[in-house]
Scaffold this active site. Structure first.
Site, mmCIF file in Angstrom:
data_model
loop_
_atom_site.group_PDB
_atom_site.id
_atom_site.type_symbol
_atom_site.label_atom_id
_atom_site.label_comp_id
_atom_site.label_asym_id
_atom_site.label_seq_id
_atom_site.Cartn_x
_atom_site.Cartn_y
_atom_site.Cartn_z
ATOM 1 N N ARG A 199 3.822 3.766 9.541
ATOM 2 C CA ARG A 199 5.238 3.865 9.201
ATOM 3 C C ARG A 199 6.008 4.303 10.445
ATOM 4 N NH1 ARG A 199 3.808 1.290 5.737
ATOM 5 N NH2 ARG A 199 3.976 1.536 3.473
ATOM 6 N N ILE A 245 -8.265 2.474 6.823
ATOM 7 C CA ILE A 245 -7.821 1.644 7.943
ATOM 8 C C ILE A 245 -8.246 2.265 9.268
ATOM 9 C CG2 ILE A 245 -5.831 0.671 9.135
ATOM 10 C CD1 ILE A 245 -4.412 0.520 6.416
ATOM 11 N N ASP A 271 3.876 -1.810 15.319
ATOM 12 C CA ASP A 271 4.134 -2.791 14.262
ATOM 13 C C ASP A 271 5.243 -2.300 13.354
ATOM 14 O OD1 ASP A 271 3.591 -5.234 12.858
ATOM 15 O OD2 ASP A 271 2.573 -4.062 11.311
ATOM 16 N N GLY A 286 -8.124 7.564 7.130
ATOM 17 C CA GLY A 286 -8.516 6.879 5.904
ATOM 18 C C GLY A 286 -9.244 5.587 6.201
ATOM 19 N N VAL A 340 0.839 -1.199 0.000
ATOM 20 C CA VAL A 340 0.000 0.000 0.000
ATOM 21 C C VAL A 340 0.874 1.249 0.000
ATOM 22 C CG1 VAL A 340 -0.236 0.070 2.509
ATOM 23 C CG2 VAL A 340 -1.978 1.142 1.092
ATOM 24 N N HIS A 373 6.509 -5.772 11.848
ATOM 25 C CA HIS A 373 5.798 -5.267 10.669
ATOM 26 C C HIS A 373 4.949 -6.368 10.020
ATOM 27 C CE1 HIS A 373 6.011 -1.947 7.376
ATOM 28 N NE2 HIS A 373 4.790 -2.464 7.477
#
Length: 381
Positions: free
Chosen positions: A292, A199, A316, A197, A110, A341
């Site tokens: 991120r 998520i 994560d 957004g 993504v 991650h």
């Protein structure tokens, strides 16, 4: 480099060229060359290989490691499509090596920080990505990390794993953490989102059964406020129509019980969660980052955890990953639950991601509408 186990490559065996590190099908003169930087697995690769029997030459990196840069530069020559992962840097050097006939770069991710989008826009090369298929998987793990951080899961699991549980005598407040769900003493819960957004909205939906009543968020400064959209989302979730509000960063930090970091990476969002933000958060609050690592100042977060500015953190992603060793400041903090991650790491999601990556590439090659492509107009100079 270690070879891919044979059972992983069985679906590609008929395309193996002996003595090479690539797999190809060229029964007839190829119309389009497609370079793939990793085997996407037996549930996905046939979508490409079966098409390749007709009009494609397919070249696949056949090692169970990150694609070798020299191999990629060599095999990209003459390609119509490059199918890549986040570990593959798509820059001017690679695009020059591929040549002017390159139509599309399709990434199984993504995020696209590994792609020079300005260079693609200049050359009118399309970019495919996989934005929607991992929404549920990442939302699930966001909730999991919120629970782990609040209930001091890492700290208490370590006690069990190290065989120290027998040393503890039960007491009224032994191993107590912070409850995610609302209680009679605290009947409201507020979720804060950095980025709102798909998520983030899916994560909010999962929080409603826990008793969350309010949602605060910040968004891209260039985007206009959309209170009617927010009211509709709130109504659909059976919240008060005014429950979802766009606020400034200090307000979000101060008023949220859990802060979820779900914004894109890049220079514009680097260290958005810094010492100032963390000092404004409640001492009982939790920070979760599943987007991120660069959005959170790791040193500031380690300090916040050590000095008790916030209750805990669930991550994560971490700046500098995967080079996160045992002596990393955040790894040393027992109330920081860190995962490697794995937000999208479900078999269901990765199969969908791989499928979409191939469909994006094939659509671009054959002049069809791509299922998920990034609009590169804004990157054109």
């Amino acid at each position: 480099m270690s070879s891919v186990p044979l059972n992983r490559l069985s679906h590609l065996s008929s395309h193996l060229i002996p003595g090479t590190s690539s797999m190809a099908h060229s029964v007839q003169a190829s119309l389009h060359k497609v370079v793939v930087t990793r085997d996407f697995g037996p549930d996905v690769m046939p979508l490409l290989l079966n098409r390749g029997k007709q009009d494609l030459e397919i070249v696949v990196w056949n090692q169970d490691t990150a694609c070798d840069r020299k191999w990629l530069l060599k095999n990209a020559v003459g390609a119509s499509a490059l199918l890549v992962l986040v570990t593959d840097k798509v820059d001017k050097e690679l695009l020059d090596a591929a040549g002017p006939q390159l139509l599309v770069v399709s990434t199984m991710s993504v995020g696209y920080e590994h792609v020079d989008v300005k260079e693609l826009a200049k050359r009118k090369i399309k970019l495919g990505y996989t934005p929607d298929v991992l929404t549920d998987a990442v939302a699930d793990i966001s909730i999991m990390l919120a629970l782990m951080a609040g209930r001091i899961a890492r700290e208490t699991m370590t006690i069990v794993n190290e065989g120290r549980w027998p040393q503890y005598n039960w007491g009224p407040f032994l191993f107590c953490g912070r409850q995610l769900s609302a209680t009679s003493a605290s009947p409201t819960r507020t979720a804060g989102f950095i980025g709102f957004g798909r998520i983030a909205q899916a994560t909010l939906a999962r929080l409603i059964p826990f008793g969350f009543t309010d949602c605060l968020y910040i968004s891209n400064p260039s985007s206009k406020p959309n209170p009617s959209r927010d009211a509709k989302i709130a109504t659909d979730l059976r919240l008060n129509p005014n429950a979802i509000r766009r606020v400034d960063l200090p307000t979000l930090a101060a008023d949220s019980d859990v802060v979820f970091v779900l914004a894109p990476g890049g220079e514009g969002t680097k260290n958005l969660v810094d010492e100032g933000f963390l000092r404004r958060m409640k001492k009982t609050s939790v920070l979760v980052n599943t987007s991120r690592g660069t959005l959170v100042d790791s040193d500031a977060l380690a300090k916040a955890l050590k000095e008790g500015w916030i209750w805990g953190a669930g991550l994560d992603v971490v700046t500098g990953e995967p080079g996160i060793a045992a002596d990393h400041p955040l790894v040393k903090e027992p109330r920081c639950a860190i995962l490697p991650h794995i937000g999208s790491a479900t078999f269901e999601t990765r199969i969908e991601m791989g499928t979409l990556t191939i469909k994006n590439a094939l659509a671009a090659i054959f002049g069809e509408n791509m299922p998920a492509s990034l609009d590169l107009v804004r990157y054109q100079s």
